[in-house]
Design a protein around this motif. Sequence first.
Motif, short mmCIF file in Angstrom:
data_model
loop_
_atom_site.label_atom_id
_atom_site.label_comp_id
_atom_site.label_asym_id
_atom_site.label_seq_id
_atom_site.Cartn_x
_atom_site.Cartn_y
_atom_site.Cartn_z
N GLU A 358 0.84 -1.21 0.00
CA GLU A 358 0.00 0.00 0.00
C GLU A 358 0.87 1.25 0.00
O GLU A 358 0.60 2.21 -0.72
N ALA A 359 1.91 1.22 0.83
CA ALA A 359 2.82 2.37 0.89
C ALA A 359 3.45 2.60 -0.48
O ALA A 359 3.52 3.74 -0.98
N GLY A 360 3.87 1.49 -1.10
CA GLY A 360 4.44 1.60 -2.44
C GLY A 360 3.44 2.16 -3.43
O GLY A 360 3.77 2.99 -4.28
N MET B 37 -1.29 -5.10 -5.29
CA MET B 37 -0.22 -5.57 -6.16
C MET B 37 -0.66 -5.51 -7.63
O MET B 37 0.09 -5.10 -8.50
N THR B 38 -1.92 -5.88 -7.87
CA THR B 38 -2.46 -5.85 -9.22
C THR B 38 -2.39 -4.43 -9.78
O THR B 38 -1.93 -4.21 -10.90
N LYS B 39 -2.83 -3.49 -8.94
CA LYS B 39 -2.82 -2.08 -9.38
C LYS B 39 -1.41 -1.66 -9.74
O LYS B 39 -1.16 -1.05 -10.78
N ARG B 40 -0.45 -2.02 -8.88
CA ARG B 40 0.92 -1.54 -9.09
C ARG B 40 1.54 -2.18 -10.32
O ARG B 40 2.24 -1.53 -11.08
N GLU B 47 -0.06 -7.14 -17.86
CA GLU B 47 -1.44 -7.61 -17.89
C GLU B 47 -1.59 -8.56 -16.70
O GLU B 47 -0.93 -9.61 -16.66
N VAL B 48 -2.38 -8.19 -15.69
CA VAL B 48 -2.43 -8.99 -14.47
C VAL B 48 -3.82 -9.59 -14.25
O VAL B 48 -4.83 -8.91 -14.41
N ARG B 49 -3.83 -10.85 -13.96
CA ARG B 49 -5.07 -11.46 -13.47
C ARG B 49 -4.77 -12.08 -12.10
O ARG B 49 -3.62 -12.37 -11.80
#
Lengths: 571, 162
Positions: A358-360, B37-40, B47-49
Motif C-alpha cells: 500500500e505504501a508503495g 499488487m495488481t494495481k501496481r 497484464e495482471v489477473r
Amino acid sequence: MDSHYYHSLYRSMIGTVVFVSLLPLLVITLLAGYQFATAYKGKVLDHLREIVQKHEQVINNYLDEKVAEVRVLTDTLEAPRFMEENRLRQLHEALVRRHGGDFVDLGLVSTQGRLVAYSGPFRLGKADYSSSGWFREVMERKVYISDVFLGLRGVPHFIIAVRFASEGKDWILRTTLDFVSFNQLVEDIRLGKTGQAFIVNQKGDFQTTPKSDLKTELPIVRDILEDAAPANALSSTPRVRTTITERPSTGRDTIFVTSPLKNGEWTLIYQQDAADAFSELYTIRWVGLLVLSLGAIGITIMAFILSRRMVTRIRQADMSKEMMNEQVIEAGKLASVGELAAGIAHEINNPVAIMMEEAGWIQDLMGEGLEVDDNMDEARRALLQIKTQGARCRDITHKLLSFARKIDPTVKCVNMNELVEEIASLSEQRAKYANVHIGVVLGENIPDIPASPSEMQQVVLNLVNNSIDAMAGKGGDLTMSTRNANGVVELVISDTGMGIPRANLNRIFDPFFTTKPVGKGTGLGLSIVYGIINKMGGDIKVTSSIDLGTSFTIKLPVPDKAAGATDHAEE
Amino acid sequence: MQKNNVKIHGVENENKGGPMSANVLLVDDEQAFVDTMTKRLSKRGLEVRTANSGAEALTALEGWKYVDVVVLDVKMPGMDGIDVLKQVKAGWPLVEVVMLTGHATVESAIEGMKLGAFDYLLKPCEIDDLMAKIRDAHEKKSLHEDKILQSRAESIVSRRGD
C-alpha cells in the motif's frame, strides 16, 4: 520418601547379595561336610573293625596254637612217661625254650583231680584240683581254656587243660600260661590317645588288664555283650560289631568295637573316644567352619560396602537424570517457543507485506500526482488499508504478549477453558495454512487447577502442534474439549490425522523419539508433556488408529483445597 | 543455433528499458495484497489477473492461455504453493513461476526451485525486484518459445527436403 526408597533398595540389595552368595556356600559346605563325615567315619570304623578282627584272629590263633602244643604232647606220649620227674621237666624246658616264657608250668592230673606230676617254678606238691572249675570243665569237654584267674598262688594266669586216655585210664595234662605275654597281644592294639583293647568273659570280668580303670564301663560292656549275644547265634551277622555310645566316666561319645573270642566265651573289646578316632575329621570340620564363617563375614561386609556404593551411584545417576530431564524440558521449551515464533512471524508477515504494498502504491500515486483522476481517493483508501493491517499486527503482538507474560514457572491457578481458547486462537493461523479446522468444546464448571501457566501452555501447544503436523497436507479437524469428571479436569485433544502406528504408540513419550526427518523435530515435545503432567500428578493417555486420527486425554486432579479456594474467591 | 540465440538476446535487451507486456497471474490468499499488487503491476504495463487460491489459479490458467509468469505465494490454505507449482509445471511447462515466501518457508521455496520454479522472493518484497524477476522469467519463456518455433520450422524444412 526418596531416602526411604534408597534405604529399602540398599537393604534389598544386601539381602539379595548375602542370600544368593551364602546359600550355595552353606548348602555346599553342609552337604560336602556331611558326605565327608559319613565317609570318613565309615572308613575309620572299618579300619578299627579290621584291626580288631585281625587281633581276634591273632588271639584265637595264639590260643589254638597253645592247645595244639599241649595236644601234641598228649598224642605222642603215654601217661606214665609224664610221671617220670625228669621227663616232664625236659618237656617243659623244651616248650619254654621254643615258645618263650609262655608255658609257665606243666602238670599231669589224675581223674580224681590230684596232681600227679609237675614241672614249673611253683612248689605245688600234691595239689588237689578236684573242686576247681577248670577240672570239672575239662572232665566234660576234653579240652578247656580257662578264664584268667588268680588261682591258688594269687597270680593272674589261665590254664589250658587237655584230657586224654592212656593205658585204659583218663589223664589230664594241664599247663599254666603266662598272662603277661597274653596281655601283650591285646595291649598292642593301641590307636590315638584313648584307643585301648581288653577282653572280657561272658560275665563281664576282665581277662586282660586295661590301661586305665574301666570299672565304670562295665555296665555298657555288658549291654554290648547282651546285644551281641543273639547276633552270635545268627551265622550271617558279622562277628565284629561296632557301637557308639556315651561313656559315663568321661561323658564323651565312645566307639566300642567287639569281637567274640574262644567260641564266644570271651569278647575282645576295643574302645576309643569318638573325638579321638575322628580327630582329623573334627579338625577339618573346625577348619571348614572357620572358612565358612570367615567367608560369610567377608561376603556380608562386601555386600554392605558394594550395596552402599551401588546405591550411592544410583542416587547420583538419578540426580543427574533429573537434572538432565530439567535441561531437556528447558530445551524443549525453547523448541516449542521457536516453533511458535515462526508461526507468529509468518502471521505478522502477511499484514506487513500488504502495508508495504500500500505504501508503495501511494508512492506510485504521488509520482503520478495526487490531483490526477481519483488518485487522492485511492491514496486515502490505501492509508486506511495500512491502518487496518497495522491493527491486525497489533492484535497479533498483543496476543503474543499476553502469552509471553505467562512464561513463569510458578504455580498459579490456571483455568483450562481460558487456556484452551487462547491456544486455539494462537494456532488458528497455522491451522488455516494446514487446512485444519480447530473446534473447541468447553465444559461447564471447570475448576481452576494449580499449575504453572507456562507449562500448561506448553502442554496444550505441543499437543496442538503435533495434531496439526499429523494432519498436514490433507487437513482435517482438531477438536479440543474440556470436561469436569468428578473432580478431575479432563482435556481431550483429538485430530483426524494419520494416526500413530501401534509399534510407536508406547514410545511416543520417550525423549528424542521422533518420526519426523532429521532437523525437523527434536523428539522432546511429548516427553516434556508427559514430564509436566506426571509432575502435576496427572495422567495422559493416547489412543490412535491409523488414518483415522489420534486422541490425547489429559486428566488433571483438582485438589480439594484449590476447589475450596476458588469457591471462596467467587463469593 | 548459436547465432540465433545471441540475436534473440540482443533483441530482448533492447526491450528491457521500455514497457514490457508480460501476462502475469498473481496468486495469493490475502485479498488486500492481491488488489494493491495488481494495481501496481498494471501501472507498470503488465497484464495482471488474480487468483485467491491454488484451485482458482489452475482454473484461471485453463481460461487464459497467454499467461507468461505466475507469481505464487507459497503459504496458502487449501492447496499450498508447492502443489500448485507441481500442477502448473505439469500442465503448462512453458509458464514460469516466481514464488513469494515468508522467511519461515524459505525451505519450501528452495524445494519449489527444485521442482522447476523460476526464482523466489522474500515477502514483503520491493516492487522493482518483483518486476525484474517477472521480466527475467518472461524473457526465459520467450526464449523457450522461440526455440520451439525454430525447431518446428526446421523440422518442417527438413521434412520437405526428404
